[in-house]
Scaffold this motif. Structure first.
Motif, PDB file in Angstrom:
ATOM      1  N   ARG A  55       0.786  -1.207   0.090  1.00 57.51           N
ATOM      2  CA  ARG A  55      -0.048   0.037   0.127  1.00 57.51           C
ATOM      3  C   ARG A  55       0.794   1.224   0.032  1.00 57.51           C
ATOM      4  NH1 ARG A  55      -3.513  -3.250   3.577  1.00 57.51           N
ATOM      5  NH2 ARG A  55      -5.148  -4.108   2.222  1.00 57.51           N
ATOM      6  N   LYS A  63      -7.996  -1.329  -0.037  1.00 57.26           N
ATOM      7  CA  LYS A  63      -8.130  -2.627   0.586  1.00 57.26           C
ATOM      8  C   LYS A  63      -7.314  -3.541  -0.449  1.00 57.26           C
ATOM      9  CE  LYS A  63     -11.504  -6.101   1.547  1.00 57.26           C
ATOM     10  NZ  LYS A  63     -12.896  -6.482   1.397  1.00 57.26           N
ATOM     11  N   ASP A 214     -11.564   1.021  -4.723  1.00 57.02           N
ATOM     12  CA  ASP A 214     -13.091   0.505  -4.339  1.00 57.02           C
ATOM     13  C   ASP A 214     -13.968   0.695  -5.363  1.00 57.02           C
ATOM     14  OD1 ASP A 214     -12.270  -0.258  -1.657  1.00 57.02           O
ATOM     15  OD2 ASP A 214     -13.178   1.573  -0.581  1.00 57.02           O
ATOM     16  N   SER A 258      -9.225 -12.417  -0.656  1.00 58.80           N
ATOM     17  CA  SER A 258     -10.167 -11.897   0.401  1.00 58.80           C
ATOM     18  C   SER A 258      -9.913 -12.693   1.379  1.00 58.80           C
ATOM     19  CB  SER A 258     -11.490 -11.579  -0.279  1.00 58.80           C
ATOM     20  OG  SER A 258     -12.273 -12.763  -0.416  1.00 58.80           O
TER      21      SER A 258
END
Length: 408
Positions: A55, A63, A214, A258
């Motif tokens: 990140r 995310k 997102d 995920s």
């Protein structure tokens, strides 16, 4: 014993081309670590660590920041085919060979592609991009950040906002710059950025970091359920048919990364170790310090080449810090010089493509090789080869100029 059965023993070559470069020793050591099962809790913990480590490298809080198993091109293709559908309009910012690659991938999936172009050696002004978006009304805008074929870096401030105002998604290929120049996915407001390990991150080719906003993630997941008319449960039960790629379906890969851990493929364990170590090395050094190291190496390389009387290619204002293009003198044969650099000094420098083929060399200083001693060794070797090939070069001027660039 036949040579094909002998242990691999490659030459200890200094890779000073446009990539790949020599991997950091820590990365090579990490790749030799024991393998784990893909659902082993220790291994999935490493996956989570990778997401967190990349990140800041991408300049994002997204995310959806993870790895695509494959070379940098795998993430490029996964991004484009997951954002765009056949018939969608896509605008490509094209200023070199890798802009043409984006165009080819999109053409293969049946997208309607238009380019906004710059002459090789220059970049595309943001107002021209804005005008092209207004005229073409694309669904996706795609660009390369640093195109090693031309050694130019496209300015990206404001691109994301332009795209959002037009209702378009944005994609950036940062293969050649991530880890060596600032990547600011959130500040740029872009939706997807992808990279590779083999250049400024100082690793081997074979794993491609990616970050997805997102907004883009919602589009990718919605497309799976609506446009393709199939649910993941149907796939797991073996029913239904899927249009397009399975391996490069970002929605399926994202399910794997995920909390669901829905199996998509067996994660490339050793490459994940490599990607993790690349990120650790980068963050331990400090991103600002790392960018400055690349800037200084590029500055010194450019100064040394010019001190030899050679002409550097392209626009100084938008030059990548990690790759320098230089015109091949008319008095020498370019490939012979490259061969002698390899044979006599075990140093690789790059050739070029398209309209620049046979006209420039591309000399890199990135990742583990963005180091003063390696820049100086490369310049000294090139000077010696050029002189041996009959091209007059001021003795010692290149190294002296590079040393001065490091201290000024």
């Amino acid at each position: 014993m036949p040579s094909s059965f002998r242990q691999i023993d490659p030459p200890q070559r200094l890779l000073m081309g446009p990539g790949p470069v020599n991997a950091h020793p820590r990365v090579l050591r990490a790749m030799s670590a024991d393998l784990l099962g893909q659902f082993d809790p220790e291994f999935t913990a490493y996956m989570n660590e990778v997401m967190g480590l990349y990140r800041p490298i991408f300049g994002t809080e997204n995310k959806w920041t993870f790895l695509i198993d494959g070379t940098a091109r795998s993430a490029i293709e996964a991004s484009l085919i997951s954002l765009a559908s056949p018939g969608d309009r896509v605008l490509v910012v094209n200023f070199g060979r890798f802009g043409l690659l984006l165009t080819e991938i999109l053409a293969r999936i049946g997208a309607e592609v238009r380019t906004v172009d710059a002459e090789w050696g220059k970049t595309v002004p943001m107002d021209e991009i804005a005008a092209a978006i207004a005229d073409f009304e694309p669904k996706v805008v795609a660009t390369v950040h640093g195109d090693t074929s031309t050694t130019m870096a496209q300015p990206l401030e404001g691109l994301g906002e332009l795209c959002r105002q037009a209702g378009a998604y944005s994609y950036v290929d940062a293969t050649a710059t991530v880890g060596g120049m600032e990547i600011a996915a959130d500040r740029w407001g872009v939706d997807i950025v992808t990279g590779g390990l083999q250049k400024c991150l100082g690793g081997p080719s074979g794993s491609a970091p990616i970050t997805i906003s997102d907004r883009a993630a919602e589009h990718i997941f919605a497309r799976r359920h609506t446009e393709l008319g199939i649910k993941r449960d149907d796939l797991e039960q073996g029913s239904g048919q899927r249009i397009g790629s399975n391996y490069f379906d970002l929605a399926m890969v994202m399910d794997y990364w995920s909390e669901k851990r829905l199996n998509h493929h067996t994660e490339a364990t050793s490459m994940l170790y490599a990607a993790r170590e690349c990120a650790c090395v980068s963050l331990e050094e400090g991103l600002a310090e790392r960018f400055e190291r690349h800037r200084l190496a590029g500055k010194a390389m450019t100064a040394g080449l010019r001190a030899m009387g050679l002409t550097v290619f392209g626009d100084d204002a938008h030059r990548m810090t990690n790759v320098t293009g230089v015109y091949i003198p008319e008095t020498v044969e370019g490939e012979r010089v490259r061969q002698r650099m390899r044979d006599d000094f075990e140093i690789e420098i790059g050739t070029s493509f398209g309209p620049l083929q046979g006209k420039i060399w591309r000399i890199g200083a990135m990742g583990y090789n963005a180091a003063k001693n390696k820049v100086l060794i490369t310049l000294g070797a090139l000077e010696a080869v050029l002189r041996t090939e009959g091209h007059s070069v001021p003795s010692g001027a290149a190294v002296d100029a590079a040393l001065e660039a490091y201290t000024s």
